[in-house]
Design a protein around this motif. Structure first.
Motif, PDB file in Angstrom:
ATOM      1  N   PHE A 237      -7.614   5.900 -51.939  1.00 52.99           N
ATOM      2  CA  PHE A 237      -6.816   7.110 -52.084  1.00 52.99           C
ATOM      3  C   PHE A 237      -7.484   8.059 -53.080  1.00 52.99           C
ATOM      4  O   PHE A 237      -7.592   9.253 -52.847  1.00 52.99           O
ATOM      5  CB  PHE A 237      -5.411   6.737 -52.567  1.00 52.99           C
ATOM      6  CG  PHE A 237      -4.563   7.923 -52.858  1.00 52.99           C
ATOM      7  CD1 PHE A 237      -4.090   8.706 -51.818  1.00 52.99           C
ATOM      8  CD2 PHE A 237      -4.252   8.281 -54.161  1.00 52.99           C
ATOM      9  CE1 PHE A 237      -3.311   9.817 -52.077  1.00 52.99           C
ATOM     10  CE2 PHE A 237      -3.487   9.386 -54.425  1.00 52.99           C
ATOM     11  CZ  PHE A 237      -3.013  10.152 -53.380  1.00 52.99           C
TER      12      PHE A 237
ATOM     13  N   MET B  45      -7.829  11.553 -39.098  1.00 55.29           N
ATOM     14  CA  MET B  45      -7.167  10.568 -39.956  1.00 55.29           C
ATOM     15  C   MET B  45      -5.966   9.968 -39.246  1.00 55.29           C
ATOM     16  O   MET B  45      -5.740   8.759 -39.277  1.00 55.29           O
ATOM     17  CB  MET B  45      -6.713  11.217 -41.265  1.00 55.29           C
ATOM     18  CG  MET B  45      -7.849  11.516 -42.224  1.00 55.29           C
ATOM     19  SD  MET B  45      -7.211  12.410 -43.659  1.00 55.29           S
ATOM     20  CE  MET B  45      -8.622  12.310 -44.757  1.00 55.29           C
ATOM     21  N   LYS B  46      -5.194  10.848 -38.592  1.00 54.15           N
ATOM     22  CA  LYS B  46      -4.021  10.357 -37.873  1.00 54.15           C
ATOM     23  C   LYS B  46      -4.445   9.456 -36.720  1.00 54.15           C
ATOM     24  O   LYS B  46      -3.817   8.422 -36.474  1.00 54.15           O
ATOM     25  CB  LYS B  46      -3.203  11.528 -37.332  1.00 54.15           C
ATOM     26  CG  LYS B  46      -2.403  12.268 -38.391  1.00 54.15           C
ATOM     27  CD  LYS B  46      -1.664  13.405 -37.730  1.00 54.15           C
ATOM     28  CE  LYS B  46      -0.503  13.900 -38.563  1.00 54.15           C
ATOM     29  NZ  LYS B  46       0.426  14.685 -37.748  1.00 54.15           N
ATOM     30  N   ALA B  47      -5.518   9.849 -36.003  1.00 50.15           N
ATOM     31  CA  ALA B  47      -5.962   9.060 -34.854  1.00 50.15           C
ATOM     32  C   ALA B  47      -6.360   7.656 -35.290  1.00 50.15           C
ATOM     33  O   ALA B  47      -6.086   6.686 -34.593  1.00 50.15           O
ATOM     34  CB  ALA B  47      -7.133   9.750 -34.158  1.00 50.15           C
ATOM     35  N   ILE B  48      -6.991   7.539 -36.458  1.00 50.44           N
ATOM     36  CA  ILE B  48      -7.397   6.188 -36.877  1.00 50.44           C
ATOM     37  C   ILE B  48      -6.325   5.487 -37.697  1.00 50.44           C
ATOM     38  O   ILE B  48      -6.576   4.470 -38.309  1.00 50.44           O
ATOM     39  CB  ILE B  48      -8.741   6.201 -37.638  1.00 50.44           C
ATOM     40  CG1 ILE B  48      -8.641   7.002 -38.937  1.00 50.44           C
ATOM     41  CG2 ILE B  48      -9.868   6.733 -36.755  1.00 50.44           C
ATOM     42  CD1 ILE B  48      -9.857   6.841 -39.816  1.00 50.44           C
ATOM     43  N   GLY B  49      -5.121   6.021 -37.687  1.00 51.07           N
ATOM     44  CA  GLY B  49      -3.999   5.256 -38.224  1.00 51.07           C
ATOM     45  C   GLY B  49      -3.246   5.853 -39.398  1.00 51.07           C
ATOM     46  O   GLY B  49      -2.330   5.221 -39.921  1.00 51.07           O
ATOM     47  N   ALA B  50      -3.602   7.059 -39.837  1.00 53.63           N
ATOM     48  CA  ALA B  50      -2.891   7.646 -40.966  1.00 53.63           C
ATOM     49  C   ALA B  50      -1.514   8.126 -40.532  1.00 53.63           C
ATOM     50  O   ALA B  50      -1.377   8.787 -39.506  1.00 53.63           O
ATOM     51  CB  ALA B  50      -3.676   8.816 -41.541  1.00 53.63           C
ATOM     52  N   ALA B  51      -0.492   7.751 -41.295  1.00 52.76           N
ATOM     53  CA  ALA B  51       0.837   8.301 -41.039  1.00 52.76           C
ATOM     54  C   ALA B  51       0.922   9.645 -41.757  1.00 52.76           C
ATOM     55  O   ALA B  51       0.103   9.940 -42.622  1.00 52.76           O
ATOM     56  CB  ALA B  51       1.898   7.354 -41.568  1.00 52.76           C
ATOM     57  N   ASN B  52       1.923  10.432 -41.388  1.00 53.04           N
ATOM     58  CA  ASN B  52       2.098  11.739 -42.039  1.00 53.04           C
ATOM     59  C   ASN B  52       2.158  11.602 -43.552  1.00 53.04           C
ATOM     60  O   ASN B  52       1.612  12.420 -44.277  1.00 53.04           O
ATOM     61  CB  ASN B  52       3.372  12.408 -41.531  1.00 53.04           C
ATOM     62  CG  ASN B  52       3.166  13.004 -40.158  1.00 53.04           C
ATOM     63  OD1 ASN B  52       2.141  13.622 -39.897  1.00 53.04           O
ATOM     64  ND2 ASN B  52       4.115  12.789 -39.270  1.00 53.04           N
ATOM     65  N   HIS B  53       2.810  10.514 -43.986  1.00 51.33           N
ATOM     66  CA  HIS B  53       2.978  10.410 -45.442  1.00 51.33           C
ATOM     67  C   HIS B  53       1.655  10.122 -46.152  1.00 51.33           C
ATOM     68  O   HIS B  53       1.456  10.517 -47.283  1.00 51.33           O
ATOM     69  CB  HIS B  53       4.046   9.375 -45.794  1.00 51.33           C
ATOM     70  CG  HIS B  53       3.642   7.958 -45.536  1.00 51.33           C
ATOM     71  ND1 HIS B  53       2.898   7.236 -46.422  1.00 51.33           N
ATOM     72  CD2 HIS B  53       3.880   7.148 -44.481  1.00 51.33           C
ATOM     73  CE1 HIS B  53       2.697   6.024 -45.926  1.00 51.33           C
ATOM     74  NE2 HIS B  53       3.275   5.948 -44.751  1.00 51.33           N
ATOM     75  N   HIS B  54       0.734   9.440 -45.446  1.00 47.38           N
ATOM     76  CA  HIS B  54      -0.590   9.228 -46.045  1.00 47.38           C
ATOM     77  C   HIS B  54      -1.260  10.561 -46.349  1.00 47.38           C
ATOM     78  O   HIS B  54      -1.813  10.772 -47.422  1.00 47.38           O
ATOM     79  CB  HIS B  54      -1.499   8.452 -45.079  1.00 47.38           C
ATOM     80  CG  HIS B  54      -1.220   6.992 -45.034  1.00 47.38           C
ATOM     81  ND1 HIS B  54      -0.806   6.351 -43.883  1.00 47.38           N
ATOM     82  CD2 HIS B  54      -1.295   6.049 -45.994  1.00 47.38           C
ATOM     83  CE1 HIS B  54      -0.640   5.065 -44.132  1.00 47.38           C
ATOM     84  NE2 HIS B  54      -0.923   4.849 -45.405  1.00 47.38           N
TER      85      HIS B  54
ATOM     86  N   ARG C 179       2.734  17.786 -39.962  1.00 48.34           N
ATOM     87  CA  ARG C 179       3.415  17.198 -38.831  1.00 48.34           C
ATOM     88  C   ARG C 179       2.964  17.812 -37.503  1.00 48.34           C
ATOM     89  O   ARG C 179       2.940  17.161 -36.472  1.00 48.34           O
ATOM     90  CB  ARG C 179       4.926  17.411 -38.988  1.00 48.34           C
ATOM     91  CG  ARG C 179       5.649  16.121 -38.919  1.00 48.34           C
ATOM     92  CD  ARG C 179       7.078  16.124 -39.280  1.00 48.34           C
ATOM     93  NE  ARG C 179       7.385  14.843 -39.903  1.00 48.34           N
ATOM     94  CZ  ARG C 179       7.405  13.686 -39.249  1.00 48.34           C
ATOM     95  NH1 ARG C 179       7.144  13.636 -37.958  1.00 48.34           N
ATOM     96  NH2 ARG C 179       7.669  12.565 -39.871  1.00 48.34           N
TER      97      ARG C 179
ATOM     98  N   ILE D 179       0.100  18.906 -36.681  1.00 44.27           N
ATOM     99  CA  ILE D 179      -1.273  18.637 -36.244  1.00 44.27           C
ATOM    100  C   ILE D 179      -1.266  17.403 -35.351  1.00 44.27           C
ATOM    101  O   ILE D 179      -0.822  16.336 -35.755  1.00 44.27           O
ATOM    102  CB  ILE D 179      -2.190  18.417 -37.460  1.00 44.27           C
ATOM    103  CG1 ILE D 179      -2.266  19.702 -38.279  1.00 44.27           C
ATOM    104  CG2 ILE D 179      -3.570  17.969 -37.012  1.00 44.27           C
ATOM    105  CD1 ILE D 179      -2.984  19.550 -39.590  1.00 44.27           C
TER     106      ILE D 179
END
Ligand SMILES: Nc1ncnc2c1ncn2[C@@H]1O[C@H](COP(=O)(O)OP(=O)(O)OP(=O)(O)O)[C@@H](O)[C@H]1O
Ligand SMILES: [Mg+2]
Lengths: 431, 221
Positions: A2, A340-349, A419, A421
């Motif tokens: 992080f 980032m989202k595609a490889i598993g990041a949630a919105n909160h990350h 959200r 994106i």
């Protein structure tokens, strides 16, 4: 991981980060100035207003019932008690003499102005500006109404205390009678010969004397046949704000024990100064003018409300600024965010990254703003109160919290974009 | 019961007036390698996006490991994607300011907790242990794609989805990357691979051909 992301995020796009910090810092600076002054202002204003306003009035002891109407004393002067002008130097001789900013004696007779015989007009005798020796005559002290009414504005010139026919005319009276600087004016007391006065100035800025004619006190003393006669003295004293002790002394003077009495006597409360004046001047009844203190309170409340509103407005403006900056930065990084989202990041990350950055920017902006604000408050403090403003330990955390809150609020509004994106962009190669 | 790992039932995906997938039926058994071919715009990436839970179908059901994910919201889809799916992109898509190793760690960080030894082990598997601290810009296309494969593997997903993984590579690198997919197939991973190259297509157990959002031909080997 992080912190690795945060590190890069912070270092990237420095110009925009600087912009955000500057926005926050400006808001924090204003907040810091407002807070510094707001906290400091209570004491400073009290001091300032006290030195402006007369806050102690000295009357002869038997002057219990006087009939003042519109500045005109309708009590006949005969048969009344008066203070003695010769006692005036004693005012500076009290324990808190150095806190006496100025004083001025008054003696008033009703007169009629030739040509306008219908209405009596108060002819007020006073000191305008003159030297007074102290009790043993070793030192002299300059005083007069100019020193206790610094807010008066005079059109023309102040009367000369040595010229007994010089006169100052209240603005309303001058307007009503069409009087101007340089003109002369004949006044006649109830019993006695008329006197011709020379108008040197028109006074505005004080309702009490708006319809009065003011002259050197000797003029009135001669008209009334009362050499050295003084019916009241206004004293302007520097005092500290009231405390529980001073209120106790005021309401139950006898209930103070020796220690309390000493502490009270040796503190520059209005009431202890008043007490000392009563001791110093024969036959004097000294009254603190409390309503002045209340006015000060009301003024301070209004100023603090104004400051609160300003703080709120600045908050919203700066928050909007930060929100725009954050939104632009999210938009610019939307490809990266999609990945980032595609490889598993949630919105909160993703959000956490921006929030952490917002806190960091807020802290930096807050510290800069606090320091700048402290500098500016010194300048302003010097300008307004001709004294420095004590840095208050509470202001630091307050400004810091304020800055971080601006940054966070702005960011939270910007975050709604995250959200929106879509991670599908990654596979389509649209990033 | 769990004979199928992926099951699409009359999936429809529309973008405004465009129907990218139309009444689409598609089943995949665990451990299968399915190649998807078809002309540009036929809906291959759209299909992969739905399979990867990156996108939701306009209508229809999608059973992933027996769970209907068609109506999942974004957060639920993120969670299931993290657990079950590894993605390989044509354009590699590495985070440019993170090193090869950090790019892999990032996927691990989003999934659970980072474990550098584990991440290093995957890098060894793709033969890039000596480039761990290099940024994507310092790597060749083939090397970047190998990092991308390593990233897809780090969380041990059962399914690998790849959209033209060799599209941007020369023959030599294409062979290297293809070798990984063969190894993974051997280890029992389910692979769905979009390609324009018939030779690569033939490496799968079967090929399905798409046209205008429909399957027009199926070839089994
Ligand atoms: N986000 C979108 N908005 C509008 N239309 C889209 C969107 N994504 C895809 N499409 C359309 O859906 C159809 C299928 O697109 P898709 O990307 O799946 O094709 P593809 O088979 O992957 O093509 P290629 O081989 O060129 O990658 C195309 O007509 C495309 O224009
Ligand atoms: Mg495509």
């Amino acid at each position: 991981m992080f912190f690795r992301l945060l590190e890069d995020s912070v270092l990237r796009n420095r110009r925009r980060k600087v912009l955000a910090v500057v926005t926050i810092a400006i808001a924090a600076t204003l907040m810091s100035v407002l807070a510094h002054i707001s906290i400091d202002i209570g004491n400073k204003m009290a001091k300032e207003l006290n030195s402006y306003e007369t806050n102690i009035r000295i009357l002869p002891k038997s002057e219990g019932v006087s009939l003042f109407l519109g500045g005109v004393d309708y009590n006949p002067l005969k048969g009344r008690f008066f203070l003695n002008e010769k006692d005036l130097p004693r005012i500076k001789g009290i324990f808190w003499g150095n806190n006496i900013a100025g004083f001025s004696p008054f003696l008033t007779v009703p007169v009629k102005i030739t040509g306008y015989d219908a209405i009596p007009v108060p002819l007020v005798g006073t000191f305008f500006q003159r030297q007074i020796g102290d009790v043993d005559g070793s030192q002299s002290f300059e005083t007069g109404i100019r020193f206790i009414k610094p807010y008066w504005t005079i059109q023309g010139a102040w009367p000369d205390d040595l010229q007994q026919n010089n006169a100052l005319v209240g603005k309303a009276l001058a307007d009503a009678l069409n009087l101007g600087v340089g003109q002369s004016l004949q006044v006649t007391p109830d019993k006695g010969a008329p006197v011709v006065l020379q108008i040197t100035g028109i006074l505005s800025g004080d309702d009490t004397y708006d319809h009065a004619v003011m002259v050197p006190i000797e003029t009135v003393q001669n008209l009334a046949g009362l050499p050295d006669g003084v019916e009241s003295i206004d004293v302007s004293a520097m005092s500290v704000p009231e405390s529980a002790l001073s209120r106790k002394a005021r309401t139950h003077p006898d209930s103070l024990d020796v220690q309390e009495y000493d502490l009270w006597y040796c503190t520059s409360y209005v009431s202890s100064i008043a007490h000392q004046l009563e001791e110093a001047i024969p036959n004097a009844l000294v009254k603190p003018v409390w309503h002045v203190a209340e006015t000060q309170g009301a003024v301070i409340n209004k100023i603090q409300l104004l400051m609160f509103v300003m703080t709120l407005v600045i908050f919203i403006a700066a928050g909007l600024g930060v929100a725009t900056i954050i939104q632009t930065s999210i938009l610019e990084r939307s490809g990266e965010i999609a990945l980032m989202k595609a490889i598993g990041a949630a919105n909160h990350h993703v959000a956490l990254l921006f929030v952490a950055e917002a806190i960091l920017l807020g802290v930096i902006g807050g510290v800069c703003g606090y320091l700048l604000g402290m500098g500016f408050s010194q300048i302003i403090g010097f300008d307004l109160f001709t004294s420095t403003i004590a840095p208050s330990p509470i202001v630091g955390p307050v400004v810091g919290t304020y800055a971080v809150a601006i940054s966070l609020t702005g960011t939270v509004f910007g975050l709604t974009r995250i959200r929106r994106i879509s991670p599908t962009a990654a596979l389509h190669g649209r990033i | 019961m769990n004979e199928l790992i992926l099951e699409l039932k009359s999936i429809k995906r529309c973008f405004g007036k465009i129907t990218a997938l139309d009444d689409f039926h598609f089943n995949v058994k665990p451990g299968e390698w399915v190649s998807i071919m078809g002309p540009s715009g036929s809906g291959k990436t759209t299909l992969l996006n739905i399979l990867a839970c990156l996108d939701t179908p306009t209508s229809g059901d999608y059973l992933l490991d027996g769970i209907n994910v068609a109506s999942f919201n974004e957060d639920q889809r993120t969670v299931i994607r993290r657990e079950k799916i590894g993605l390989v992109f044509q354009q590699f898509h590495l985070i440019p300011y993170l090193t090869a190793l950090e790019n892999i760690l990032l996927a691990q960080y989003y999934h659970s907790v980072i474990d550098e030894d584990e991440a290093m082990a995957v890098l060894v598997r793709v033969g890039l242990e000596h480039r761990a601290t290099h940024l994507p810009s310092q790597l060749s296309g083939g090397e970047q794609q190998r990092v991308c494969v390593a990233r897809a593997l780090i969380n041990q997903p059962a399914i690998i989805l790849a959209d033209e993984p060799t599209g941007n590579l020369d023959e030599e690198n294409e062979a290297i990357v293809l070798k990984f997919f063969k190894d993974l197939h051997q280890q029992g991973k389910t692979i769905i691979l979009v390609t324009h190259n018939p030779e690569i297509g033939q490496e799968g157990d079967r090929i399905i051909y798409l046209h205008h959002g429909k399957i027009v031909e199926k070839v089994y080997f």
